[in-house]
Design a protein around this motif. Structure first.
Motif, PDB file in Angstrom:
ATOM      1  N   ASP A  91      10.141  -9.711  10.325  1.00  0.00           N
ATOM      2  CA  ASP A  91      10.775  -8.630   9.579  1.00  0.00           C
ATOM      3  C   ASP A  91      11.293  -9.244   8.280  1.00  0.00           C
ATOM      4  O   ASP A  91      12.328  -9.919   8.264  1.00  0.00           O
ATOM      5  N   VAL A  92      10.543  -9.038   7.197  1.00  0.00           N
ATOM      6  CA  VAL A  92      10.859  -9.688   5.920  1.00  0.00           C
ATOM      7  C   VAL A  92      11.590  -8.759   4.946  1.00  0.00           C
ATOM      8  O   VAL A  92      11.711  -9.075   3.758  1.00  0.00           O
ATOM      9  N   THR A  93      12.101  -7.630   5.475  1.00  0.00           N
ATOM     10  CA  THR A  93      12.803  -6.647   4.631  1.00  0.00           C
ATOM     11  C   THR A  93      13.894  -7.304   3.774  1.00  0.00           C
ATOM     12  O   THR A  93      14.005  -7.021   2.583  1.00  0.00           O
ATOM     13  N   ASP A  94      14.691  -8.163   4.415  1.00  0.00           N
ATOM     14  CA  ASP A  94      15.834  -8.748   3.711  1.00  0.00           C
ATOM     15  C   ASP A  94      15.450  -9.953   2.854  1.00  0.00           C
ATOM     16  O   ASP A  94      16.285 -10.501   2.147  1.00  0.00           O
ATOM     17  N   TYR A  95      14.198 -10.377   2.955  1.00  0.00           N
ATOM     18  CA  TYR A  95      13.757 -11.544   2.175  1.00  0.00           C
ATOM     19  C   TYR A  95      12.962 -11.157   0.926  1.00  0.00           C
ATOM     20  O   TYR A  95      13.016 -11.861  -0.097  1.00  0.00           O
ATOM     21  N   MET A  96      12.265 -10.037   0.994  1.00  0.00           N
ATOM     22  CA  MET A  96      11.301  -9.674  -0.056  1.00  0.00           C
ATOM     23  C   MET A  96      11.830  -9.793  -1.490  1.00  0.00           C
ATOM     24  O   MET A  96      11.137 -10.295  -2.366  1.00  0.00           O
ATOM     25  N   GLN A  97      13.069  -9.302  -1.696  1.00  0.00           N
ATOM     26  CA  GLN A  97      13.615  -9.290  -3.061  1.00  0.00           C
ATOM     27  C   GLN A  97      13.878 -10.698  -3.597  1.00  0.00           C
ATOM     28  O   GLN A  97      13.969 -10.886  -4.805  1.00  0.00           O
ATOM     29  N   GLY A 133       7.617 -12.702  -5.865  1.00  0.00           N
ATOM     30  CA  GLY A 133       7.910 -11.278  -6.088  1.00  0.00           C
ATOM     31  C   GLY A 133       7.743 -10.451  -4.833  1.00  0.00           C
ATOM     32  O   GLY A 133       6.981 -10.820  -3.939  1.00  0.00           O
ATOM     33  N   PRO A 134       8.445  -9.315  -4.738  1.00  0.00           N
ATOM     34  CA  PRO A 134       8.362  -8.472  -3.554  1.00  0.00           C
ATOM     35  C   PRO A 134       7.001  -7.782  -3.397  1.00  0.00           C
ATOM     36  O   PRO A 134       6.564  -7.496  -2.277  1.00  0.00           O
ATOM     37  N   GLU A 135       6.302  -7.557  -4.508  1.00  0.00           N
ATOM     38  CA  GLU A 135       5.036  -6.801  -4.428  1.00  0.00           C
ATOM     39  C   GLU A 135       3.989  -7.520  -3.597  1.00  0.00           C
ATOM     40  O   GLU A 135       3.226  -6.880  -2.865  1.00  0.00           O
ATOM     41  N   LEU A 136       3.946  -8.857  -3.720  1.00  0.00           N
ATOM     42  CA  LEU A 136       2.933  -9.619  -2.971  1.00  0.00           C
ATOM     43  C   LEU A 136       3.132  -9.428  -1.472  1.00  0.00           C
ATOM     44  O   LEU A 136       2.167  -9.325  -0.711  1.00  0.00           O
ATOM     45  N   ILE A 137       4.384  -9.386  -1.045  1.00  0.00           N
ATOM     46  CA  ILE A 137       4.656  -9.179   0.376  1.00  0.00           C
ATOM     47  C   ILE A 137       4.394  -7.716   0.730  1.00  0.00           C
ATOM     48  O   ILE A 137       3.809  -7.414   1.758  1.00  0.00           O
ATOM     49  N   ASN A 179       9.265   5.184   3.352  1.00  0.00           N
ATOM     50  CA  ASN A 179      10.167   6.226   3.891  1.00  0.00           C
ATOM     51  C   ASN A 179      11.293   5.638   4.735  1.00  0.00           C
ATOM     52  O   ASN A 179      11.605   6.163   5.813  1.00  0.00           O
ATOM     53  N   GLY A 180      11.881   4.554   4.246  1.00  0.00           N
ATOM     54  CA  GLY A 180      13.027   3.979   4.928  1.00  0.00           C
ATOM     55  C   GLY A 180      12.679   3.028   6.060  1.00  0.00           C
ATOM     56  O   GLY A 180      13.581   2.452   6.679  1.00  0.00           O
ATOM     57  N   ALA A 181      11.385   2.854   6.359  1.00  0.00           N
ATOM     58  CA  ALA A 181      10.994   1.906   7.411  1.00  0.00           C
ATOM     59  C   ALA A 181      11.211   0.472   6.927  1.00  0.00           C
ATOM     60  O   ALA A 181      11.170   0.210   5.728  1.00  0.00           O
ATOM     61  N   ARG A 182      11.446  -0.430   7.856  1.00  0.00           N
ATOM     62  CA  ARG A 182      11.552  -1.830   7.497  1.00  0.00           C
ATOM     63  C   ARG A 182      10.162  -2.400   7.251  1.00  0.00           C
ATOM     64  O   ARG A 182       9.159  -1.717   7.485  1.00  0.00           O
ATOM     65  N   THR A 183      10.114  -3.616   6.717  1.00  0.00           N
ATOM     66  CA  THR A 183       8.832  -4.250   6.403  1.00  0.00           C
ATOM     67  C   THR A 183       8.572  -5.413   7.352  1.00  0.00           C
ATOM     68  O   THR A 183       9.317  -6.394   7.357  1.00  0.00           O
TER      69      THR A 183
END
Ligand code: HEM
Length: 88
Positions: A34-40, A45-49, A20-24
């Protein structure tokens, strides 16, 4: 640890679950990232994170046996440290 380090509880970290728009945020060895900007860009892959979003990801991170480069990359995403659980 320095006094300027921001401390958060695991309950605080849990709010940053990428939904819901929260950061990761993830926790690795008591440090909070805060790995929001790294995941992709993550080679695994982003799913593992995402599986660890808002949680302690130490076991997942260590079990893969990431390179020292990966460990160095983490520094860029540091946002704080887990508060000392022994005081609760
Ligand atoms: C949250 C838990 C994480 C898990 C379970 C995980 C798992 C993995 C896996 C399975 C691979 C191998 C991909 C492949 O070879 O196809 C990988 C590679 C990699 N991951 Fe992660 N990862 C996690 C978090 C992170 C984070 C937070 C970073 C850095 C900010 C990171 C950086 C890397 C890098 C740089 C590689 C390439 C290989 C290396 O240099 O070690 N990972 N990861």
């Amino acid at each position: 640890m320095s006094n300027s380090t921001i401390r958060y509880s695991l309950a605080d970290v849990a709010k940053y679950n990428g939904k819901n728009g929260a950061r990761t945020w993830i926790v690795i060895h008591d440090n909070i990232y805060d790995v929001t900007d790294y995941m992709q860009q993550h080679p695994g892959g982003p799913e593992l994170i995402d599986d660890y979003a808002g949680k302690d990801a130490t076991s997942g991170f260590d079990e893969f046996g990431h390179s020292s480069d990966a460990t160095k990359m983490l520094k860029k995403y540091l946002v704080g440290e887990l508060e000392d659980v022994s005081i609760h």
